[in-house]
Design a protein around this motif. Sequence first.
Motif, PDB file in Angstrom:
ATOM      1  N   TYR A 179     122.600 -27.572  -2.510  1.00 57.37           N
ATOM      2  CA  TYR A 179     123.336 -26.668  -1.800  1.00 57.37           C
ATOM      3  C   TYR A 179     124.035 -25.766  -2.523  1.00 57.37           C
ATOM      4  O   TYR A 179     124.260 -24.734  -2.309  1.00 57.37           O
ATOM      5  CB  TYR A 179     124.347 -27.504  -0.840  1.00 57.37           C
ATOM      6  CG  TYR A 179     123.696 -27.998   0.215  1.00 57.37           C
ATOM      7  CD1 TYR A 179     123.604 -27.081   1.380  1.00 57.37           C
ATOM      8  CD2 TYR A 179     123.092 -29.210   0.585  1.00 57.37           C
ATOM      9  CE1 TYR A 179     123.009 -27.510   2.974  1.00 57.37           C
ATOM     10  CE2 TYR A 179     122.346 -29.882   1.699  1.00 57.37           C
ATOM     11  CZ  TYR A 179     122.506 -28.666   2.693  1.00 57.37           C
ATOM     12  OH  TYR A 179     121.992 -29.495   4.006  1.00 57.37           O
ATOM     13  N   THR A 182     124.310 -21.520  -2.787  1.00 58.85           N
ATOM     14  CA  THR A 182     123.248 -21.188  -1.781  1.00 58.85           C
ATOM     15  C   THR A 182     124.312 -20.734  -0.572  1.00 58.85           C
ATOM     16  O   THR A 182     125.258 -21.095  -0.505  1.00 58.85           O
ATOM     17  CB  THR A 182     122.167 -22.103  -1.380  1.00 58.85           C
ATOM     18  OG1 THR A 182     123.302 -23.061  -0.675  1.00 58.85           O
ATOM     19  CG2 THR A 182     121.669 -22.559  -2.530  1.00 58.85           C
ATOM     20  N   ASP A 183     123.573 -19.862   0.374  1.00 61.97           N
ATOM     21  CA  ASP A 183     124.307 -19.775   1.448  1.00 61.97           C
ATOM     22  C   ASP A 183     124.275 -21.020   2.330  1.00 61.97           C
ATOM     23  O   ASP A 183     123.063 -21.374   2.787  1.00 61.97           O
ATOM     24  CB  ASP A 183     123.528 -18.430   2.339  1.00 61.97           C
ATOM     25  CG  ASP A 183     124.033 -18.179   3.650  1.00 61.97           C
ATOM     26  OD1 ASP A 183     125.008 -18.945   4.115  1.00 61.97           O
ATOM     27  OD2 ASP A 183     123.792 -17.047   4.018  1.00 61.97           O
ATOM     28  N   SER A 187     121.040 -22.679   4.614  1.00 60.73           N
ATOM     29  CA  SER A 187     120.112 -23.514   3.715  1.00 60.73           C
ATOM     30  C   SER A 187     119.014 -24.169   4.386  1.00 60.73           C
ATOM     31  O   SER A 187     119.085 -24.728   5.696  1.00 60.73           O
ATOM     32  CB  SER A 187     120.998 -24.706   3.105  1.00 60.73           C
ATOM     33  OG  SER A 187     120.363 -25.678   2.474  1.00 60.73           O
ATOM     34  N   LYS A 188     117.733 -24.373   3.973  1.00 56.04           N
ATOM     35  CA  LYS A 188     116.751 -24.767   4.630  1.00 56.04           C
ATOM     36  C   LYS A 188     117.158 -26.423   4.675  1.00 56.04           C
ATOM     37  O   LYS A 188     116.228 -27.160   5.502  1.00 56.04           O
ATOM     38  CB  LYS A 188     115.375 -24.463   3.610  1.00 56.04           C
ATOM     39  CG  LYS A 188     115.382 -25.262   2.380  1.00 56.04           C
ATOM     40  CD  LYS A 188     114.207 -24.796   1.381  1.00 56.04           C
ATOM     41  CE  LYS A 188     113.981 -25.608   0.111  1.00 56.04           C
ATOM     42  NZ  LYS A 188     112.873 -25.514  -0.301  1.00 56.04           N
TER      43      LYS A 188
END
Length: 537
Positions: A179, A182-183, A187-188
């Motif tokens: 994480y 990242t945004d 996040s996927k």
Amino acid sequence: MTPWTLARGIFPRSAASAVVAAFAFFALTAAAQPQRGGTLNWLVNPVPSSIVPLTTTAGGNAEIGPKIVEGLLTYDYDLKPKPLLATAWSQSKDGLQYTFTLRKGVKWHDGRDFTSADVAFSILTLKQVHPRGRGTFANVVEVKTPDSYTAVIVLSKPAPFLLTALAATESPIVPKHLYEGTDIAASKYNSAPVGTGPFVFKEWVQGSHIILERNPNYWDKPKPYLDRVVVRFVLDAAARAAALESGAADLASSGIPLSDVERFKKLPGIDVDARISPYLGSHQQIYFNLDTPALQKLEVRRAIAQAIDVNAFAKTVWYGYGTPSASPIGKGISRYHDASIQPYPFNPKAAEAALDAAGFKRGAGGASGTRLKLRVLFNPFQERRAADFVRQSLGRIGIDAAIESYDFATYVNKAYTERAFDITLESLTNLFDPTVGVQRVFWSKNFKVGLPFSNAAHYVNPEVDRLLEAAAVEVDEGKRRQLFIDFQQIVHRDIPSIELGANPVITVAAKKVRDYAPTGEHIRGSFADLYFQQPQP
């Protein structure tokens, strides 16, 4: 040959009796032992927007996520903390530091080691992106990591509720290495999570199902006992009931129409569980959008409150299974609940007179007999019948309440991003402490467009803010209770909401499904203990 016949042929009668007792003991012990294997077919509704309860507190996320990700602690039904990713914890005398000893040998599902860096990252991330985390962790100034298996949460002010806020359903620990940088919201891994929990995410087929598989490297061996969990989304309550009754589904929380509960109690292969999770603190309410000009008038909100018979609502919509409460802090949090607060008396005539006095006379809304028109939304965690009850109640006093029905994700966007509503029926739980579950709803600083399950009304009262902020740091239990009592009295007078109380939560399980809710989080626990009890010969 029975155990008695066998024993009698070999041993004296007294010895044979002892052998038979031993046979019986071992048979009972074997029957009580969790059985390995099997696939759980679990019905969840509505369809969640993601899986990990990191950026949202939505029910589907909070139910599915804890099977994959874990919290520092879990809780019993008295909300006493128990070890999970943390094996020990202590609090400094001044209440400004919590020290956690972390479990060693825990692996993320991708094989990386779980360490204190993950804890620090998760707590500080929850403070920023979790709808309740902004309040829960507001006093956290840093999380120290003196070594890989020690995490120290440092506070600027005491947070008497914090030690109860660390379950996976509320404060999941997520992998920093996936994480960081990242945004977080995009996040996927929110929808394809990597955790430390008993089950590993396998796939999510939109519109159909989610598959979780047994974590072969789980730290708490021999758990989990199941091979697989298949999460199915069946939106129609009658269809969920049919799946449970036929055996196509094994487990569902709030899965059947309330009208079917008594019939299901009589089915031989079904268990009906009406326990309410003390960690969840079920609660439902009606919020006014205080940005709507007509609803900025207190007399209009009071008139609407007088037009809705809350007791009749509980009997008809909830079939008498719920626990009505007119206070924003429901009866489930008895130590802070103000029992003196009662619903505004049901009085349609007084409501109509108040609307006349406020300038909303019949016919003012355009149509004959209509005073004004309002848009009504409802969270799918409330039944459509609840919205229909409100519409009919308001129609009797000349308010045209037009119901707009959406799937869960669209509802959240409409209510909290577009704010395209005048009244919304919500399901914002009290949770385990008012600072966590209730403050978010009435604290003016928690109004933020786009933040789900926050201050939907856009309610602003400086004295309420002061009381909530004082209660959040007050360590004297008597003083803290009085702060919450004063808060409830003001909110009841201001009427930013109509509180309905604890809605019924009916869990239906096949009798073979055992230990699905051994902790206070109930259905929002991990399923690590769940197993299928095989029929005995």
